[in-house]
Design a protein around this motif. Sequence first.
Motif, PDB file in Angstrom:
ATOM      1  N   PHE A   1      46.506  35.883  34.282  1.00 40.31           N
ATOM      2  CA  PHE A   1      46.213  37.048  35.115  1.00 40.31           C
ATOM      3  C   PHE A   1      44.863  37.649  34.751  1.00 40.31           C
ATOM      4  O   PHE A   1      44.100  38.043  35.638  1.00 40.31           O
ATOM      5  CB  PHE A   1      47.319  38.104  34.995  1.00 40.31           C
ATOM      6  N   ILE A   2      44.552  37.725  33.470  1.00 48.18           N
ATOM      7  CA  ILE A   2      43.264  38.281  33.048  1.00 48.18           C
ATOM      8  C   ILE A   2      42.118  37.440  33.602  1.00 48.18           C
ATOM      9  O   ILE A   2      41.136  37.977  34.130  1.00 48.18           O
ATOM     10  CB  ILE A   2      43.195  38.399  31.507  1.00 48.18           C
ATOM     11  N   LYS A   3      42.251  36.124  33.528  1.00 48.91           N
ATOM     12  CA  LYS A   3      41.217  35.240  34.100  1.00 48.91           C
ATOM     13  C   LYS A   3      41.077  35.478  35.604  1.00 48.91           C
ATOM     14  O   LYS A   3      39.963  35.536  36.133  1.00 48.91           O
ATOM     15  CB  LYS A   3      41.565  33.771  33.843  1.00 48.91           C
ATOM     16  N   GLY A   4      42.206  35.587  36.285  1.00 48.47           N
ATOM     17  CA  GLY A   4      42.180  35.807  37.734  1.00 48.47           C
ATOM     18  C   GLY A   4      41.576  37.147  38.105  1.00 48.47           C
ATOM     19  O   GLY A   4      40.821  37.248  39.072  1.00 48.47           O
ATOM     20  N   ILE A   5      41.929  38.171  37.354  1.00 48.26           N
ATOM     21  CA  ILE A   5      41.382  39.515  37.603  1.00 48.26           C
ATOM     22  C   ILE A   5      39.868  39.503  37.399  1.00 48.26           C
ATOM     23  O   ILE A   5      39.113  40.014  38.232  1.00 48.26           O
ATOM     24  CB  ILE A   5      42.059  40.551  36.680  1.00 48.26           C
ATOM     25  N   ASP A   6      39.425  38.908  36.297  1.00 49.80           N
ATOM     26  CA  ASP A   6      37.984  38.834  36.021  1.00 49.80           C
ATOM     27  C   ASP A   6      37.249  38.069  37.111  1.00 49.80           C
ATOM     28  O   ASP A   6      36.208  38.518  37.606  1.00 49.80           O
ATOM     29  CB  ASP A   6      37.731  38.199  34.656  1.00 49.80           C
ATOM     30  N   LEU A   7      37.796  36.917  37.502  1.00 48.48           N
ATOM     31  CA  LEU A   7      37.165  36.126  38.562  1.00 48.48           C
ATOM     32  C   LEU A   7      37.156  36.905  39.879  1.00 48.48           C
ATOM     33  O   LEU A   7      36.149  36.923  40.587  1.00 48.48           O
ATOM     34  CB  LEU A   7      37.889  34.789  38.734  1.00 48.48           C
ATOM     35  N   GLY A   8      38.261  37.565  40.190  1.00 50.17           N
ATOM     36  CA  GLY A   8      38.342  38.352  41.416  1.00 50.17           C
ATOM     37  C   GLY A   8      37.303  39.452  41.461  1.00 50.17           C
ATOM     38  O   GLY A   8      36.663  39.685  42.487  1.00 50.17           O
ATOM     39  N   ARG A   9      37.129  40.134  40.343  1.00 49.51           N
ATOM     40  CA  ARG A   9      36.127  41.214  40.297  1.00 49.51           C
ATOM     41  C   ARG A   9      34.720  40.670  40.485  1.00 49.51           C
ATOM     42  O   ARG A   9      33.903  41.261  41.199  1.00 49.51           O
ATOM     43  CB  ARG A   9      36.239  41.967  38.980  1.00 49.51           C
ATOM     44  N   ILE A  10      34.424  39.556  39.838  1.00 46.50           N
ATOM     45  CA  ILE A  10      33.098  38.933  39.989  1.00 46.50           C
ATOM     46  C   ILE A  10      32.873  38.539  41.443  1.00 46.50           C
ATOM     47  O   ILE A  10      31.821  38.836  42.025  1.00 46.50           O
ATOM     48  CB  ILE A  10      32.966  37.698  39.064  1.00 46.50           C
ATOM     49  N   LEU A  11      33.863  37.885  42.030  1.00 49.77           N
ATOM     50  CA  LEU A  11      33.716  37.428  43.415  1.00 49.77           C
ATOM     51  C   LEU A  11      33.639  38.585  44.395  1.00 49.77           C
ATOM     52  O   LEU A  11      32.907  38.515  45.382  1.00 49.77           O
ATOM     53  CB  LEU A  11      34.873  36.490  43.784  1.00 49.77           C
TER      54      LEU A  11
END
Length: 187
Positions: free
Chosen positions: A115-125
Motif C-alpha cells: 500500500f505504501i508503494k502504491g500510495i507513493d506512486l499514486g501521489r507522484i503520478l
Amino acid sequence: MKNKIKKIMISTFIAVLFLSGCGNNNVQRGLKHMEAKEYKEAEAAFEQSIEEGKNKAEAYRGLGMACFEQKKYKEAAKAFQKVKENDGKETVVLHQLTGSSLLKAGQYKEAAEEFIKGIDLGRILMEQEEKKGQDYSVKVKEMRRNLIVCYEKMGQWEEARNTAESYLEDYPDDKEVEREADFLETR
C-alpha cells in the motif's frame, strides 16, 4: 461501493488487455471467462498461457484477478507479484490489488508495504498527470484506509493513529475513519 469499485477494476483490467492487443488465445479466453464470471475457467486459461510462456505479465495479472474473485487471496497476491517479475508495468492498481490480496490473506506487513508503494506512486503520478486529467485519488484514498487497518492488525497503534490523523486531514468527512481514529486514541 466496494462491489462497484471491484467491477470497475475488473472492467478496466479487461479493457486494458483487449486494447493492448494481447494476441494470446489463452489470455483472450481467460478474459472472456472473467467477463462471464467463470473464474475457475479463467484461472485455468491464464495458467495455460503462463505455461506456454506467452504474455506472462498479463496472464499473471488475469490469474491474480481470477484467484481474487475466488477468495484465493494468497494465490492472488503471488500472481500479482509475478506481474512485475515478468516485465509487467508497475501501476497504482497493481499495488492496490496486491496489497488488498495480502491484507485479506492476513499478511499485514507485506500488505502495508504494498500500500505504501502504491500510495507513493499514486501521489507522484497525480502530480505528473494533473494536466492530463488522470485521477488516482480514489485508489490512493482506499489504500490509505487499508494501511490503517494493516497497522491495527499488526498492533502498531501509534502508526495506525498517525495514519488515521493524516488521512482525516485530507478526508475530514469520512465518518468511519473518524470513529476508528477515536478508537485508536484509546490505544
